[in-house]
Design an enzyme around this catalytic site. Structure first.
Site, PDB file in Angstrom:
ATOM      1  N   THR A   2       0.844  -1.188   0.000  1.00 21.70           N
ATOM      2  CA  THR A   2       0.000   0.000   0.000  1.00 21.70           C
ATOM      3  C   THR A   2       0.880   1.238   0.000  1.00 21.70           C
ATOM      4  OG1 THR A   2      -0.094   0.197   2.410  1.00 21.70           O
ATOM      5  CG2 THR A   2      -1.714  -1.241   1.363  1.00 21.70           C
TER       6      THR A   2
ATOM      7  N   GLU B 219      -6.494  -3.174   0.723  1.00 21.45           N
ATOM      8  CA  GLU B 219      -6.720  -4.342   1.573  1.00 21.45           C
ATOM      9  C   GLU B 219      -7.941  -5.158   1.152  1.00 21.45           C
ATOM     10  OE1 GLU B 219      -4.484  -1.282   4.024  1.00 21.45           O
ATOM     11  OE2 GLU B 219      -6.046  -1.295   2.479  1.00 21.45           O
TER      12      GLU B 219
ATOM     13  N   LYS C 140     -11.924  18.853  12.966  1.00 21.19           N
ATOM     14  CA  LYS C 140     -12.675  19.156  14.182  1.00 21.19           C
ATOM     15  C   LYS C 140     -12.432  20.612  14.541  1.00 21.19           C
ATOM     16  CE  LYS C 140     -14.122  17.164  18.551  1.00 21.19           C
ATOM     17  NZ  LYS C 140     -13.944  16.039  19.513  1.00 21.19           N
TER      18      LYS C 140
ATOM     19  N   TRP D  62     -17.445  18.352  14.156  1.00 26.39           N
ATOM     20  CA  TRP D  62     -16.790  17.674  13.048  1.00 26.39           C
ATOM     21  C   TRP D  62     -17.229  18.289  11.717  1.00 26.39           C
ATOM     22  CZ3 TRP D  62     -12.813  14.808  14.176  1.00 26.39           C
ATOM     23  CH2 TRP D  62     -12.766  14.109  15.378  1.00 26.39           C
TER      24      TRP D  62
END
Length: 557
Positions: free
Chosen positions: A194, A341, A451, A456
């Site tokens: 990755t 993955e 944040k 958020w």
């Protein structure tokens, strides 16, 4: 071989029954019968038939065997997207060896890290990438055999002393007959690394069974779409996702399984890609939004449109401005979601009569989402305490998944593998919501969510809104430290060539309008906009927000 396990005395497997292990060699069964005269091309360099492809796979398997390689050995490839890569996709794992696809867009030290971590015994090496392995006898000592690729005249090139042979020469001198064995379908077939944004790349690995199941589920989910969107026997396929990255989303495997005409473009250059699309009437491809933008820009410069080109998009969020440009340029695009993955596809757009009845604006919005789970995929949304959230289109949580093709851990990194699989579900680290009809909407990456003042903020939602300004070519929103609010959003924007006089105030006006309409909280309007010539991207073309945050902190924008 598999056997029937059943206590009923009447159910016994016939003595000579074939258990049919799900291994990669089975993917060639249909094409060997119906596609022998279909063609595979490497850019403008060569074209051959599937019949020749099958012989070349056998020849490559014999070359590897004659070099002393055996089942379980690792064979690495460093090449552009080519017919040679496709041959390795089959010959290496079909021989019971493990194929390592090396990400040639990583830095040299990371390339060497992945090679030394995986420890391949053989390397199929494009001449362009030879400097990356340096003096491999010292810098990558596991490599015992090197096979040389060269698109120029390899016979007159001065070959490094460590090369054991030129690919075409070795193939031409090898037998074109090889009896690929059956073995346990749970045998490891491939590994790659990755391009994570933190630390060293992590190795993922997949078995034959996992790859075959991913291919079947992804292909079927694509084919179920309406005419004009789904894959068809008559499609012409060309990848625009690198073959080193998650098997080019496994599409070369299922294109070969179907027996499609295939084109491999080599290095991704916009003019060459469009030339090949037009020359071969390419109808099926896939890539990240960066590639889509390259194609549209090139075609606009030519004053033309694409004709029947279907592209599956993933890797990063498609903003609605780019989606509209793709639609206007004649591209039939669909979005999906996956990760290294997950081998990779987990979801893709569904397009049927319901979606066809939508207005253009509704279609653009819908197509820019991440679709619905493909066959066999299970999804849940978990809050920070692991509680399951409802699929109501509003509740958000981390997307966790189960499917039969997910990597079971990270190569030589059990701790990271255990973290990936906390609670028996694979953790994507993506914050998402799912509508009552099963449509997936990625809200943000866990590491990219902002944040501010205890609230958020979704960077993706801000990007979606500001991208609607006609001047915006690319946009990325990052969170930067703020003494008062903790973090504040900042937008980095590249402008279209004919909109260079646009100001930050012009674009922020879109954000303020969204606040007035209730589409964005007031604190979601960026504190600053920086115009940049080029966005930092990862080795696979995704926007690299980690690098952006570092560059912003160093006043490099």
């Amino acid at each position: 071989m598999t056997t029937i396990l059943n206590q009923h005395e009447d159910y016994h497997q016939a003595q000579d029954a074939y258990g049919f292990p799900l291994i990669i060699k089975q993917l060639l069964n249909r094409a060997r019968i119906v596609s022998r005269h279909q063609t595979i091309s490497y850019a403008d360099k060569l074209t051959y038939t599937y019949a020749e492809f099958f012989k070349r796979i056998n020849r490559l398997a014999n070359v590897l065997k004659n070099m002393g390689l055996k089942q379980g050995d690792m064979v690495a490839v460093m090449d552009w997207d080519s017919h040679r890569y496709l041959e390795a996709y089959f010959a290496v794992p079909m021989s019971g060896m493990i194929l390592q696809t090396v990400n040639v867009r990583l830095s040299e030290d990371k390339v060497l890290y992945t090679i030394n971590h995986a420890k391949p015994k053989a390397l199929l090496l494009n001449a362009e990438f030879a400097p990356m392995i340096k003096n491999h006898q010292f810098d990558a000592p596991s490599i015992e055999k090197v096979i040389w690729f060269d698109d120029e005249d390899a016979h007159v090139a001065e070959l490094p002393s460590y090369v054991d042979g030129i690919y075409e020469d070795l193939l031409s001198s090898a037998s074109d007959e090889f009896d690929f064995p059956d073995f346990d379908e749970n045998t490891i077939a491939t590994t790659f690394y990755t391009s994570g944004t933190t630390g060293n790349p992590k190795g993922v690995f997949f078995t034959h069974r996992q790859i075959v199941l991913q291919i079947l589920a992804s292909m079927a989910s694509t084919a179920l779409n309406a005419e004009g969107q789904g894959v068809r026997y008559t499609d012409v396929y060309m990848p625009m996702t690198p073959m080193f990255h998650v098997h080019a989303w496994c599409v070369p495997y299922w294109a070969t399984l179907i027996g499609l005409k295939q084109i491999y473009p080599g290095r991704y250059l916009a003019n060459k890609l469009v030339d090949l699309i037009e020359e071969h009437n390419v109808t099926l491809s896939h890539g990240v939004p960066t590639i889509l933008q390259m194609l549209i820009t090139e075609m606009n410069q030519r004053g033309g449109k694409f004709n029947g080109l279907k592209i599956s998009l993933g890797g990063s969020k498609l903003n609605e401005s780019l989606a509209k440009r793709a639609y206007e340029c004649g591209i039939e695009f669909m979005c999906g979601f996956g990760m290294s993955e997950s081998c990779p596809t987990l979801s893709r757009s569904i397009f049927d009569d319901k979606q066809k009845a939508m207005s253009l604006e509704e279609q653009i919005n819908y197509r820019s989402l991440s679709g619905s789970p493909i066959l066999l995929v299970n999804m849940e949304l978990w809050d920070e305490n692991g509680r399951k959230q409802p699929f109501d289109g509003e509740a958000t949580g981390e997307l966790v998944v189960r499917a039969p093709w997910l990597t079971q851990s990270y190569f030589k990194d059990h701790d990271a593998g255990n973290e990936l699989w906390r609670g028996g579900w694979m953790h994507t680290q993506d914050i998402a919501c799912i509508t009552p009809d099963g449509t997936l909407k990625i809200v943000d990456r866990l590491k990219d969510v902002i944040k501010s003042g205890g609230e958020w903020i979704s960077s993706i939602e801000i990007e979606r809104i500001l991208s609607l300004h006609p001047s915006v070519a690319e946009i990325a929103v990052i969170g930067i430290p703020d003494e008062r609010w903790g973090e504040r959003p900042v937008a980095l924007i590249t402008l279209k060539p004919d909109h260079t006089n646009t100001t930050a105030e012009d674009i922020l006006a879109i954000g303020h309008q969204a606040v007035e309409k209730g589409h964005l909280p007031k604190y979601g309007v960026p504190s600053d906009i920086k115009f940049v010539k080029e966005m930092p991207k990862t080795s696979v073309g995704k926007l690299d927000k980690k690098v952006m945050r570092q560059m912003y902190s160093q006043n490099l924008f």
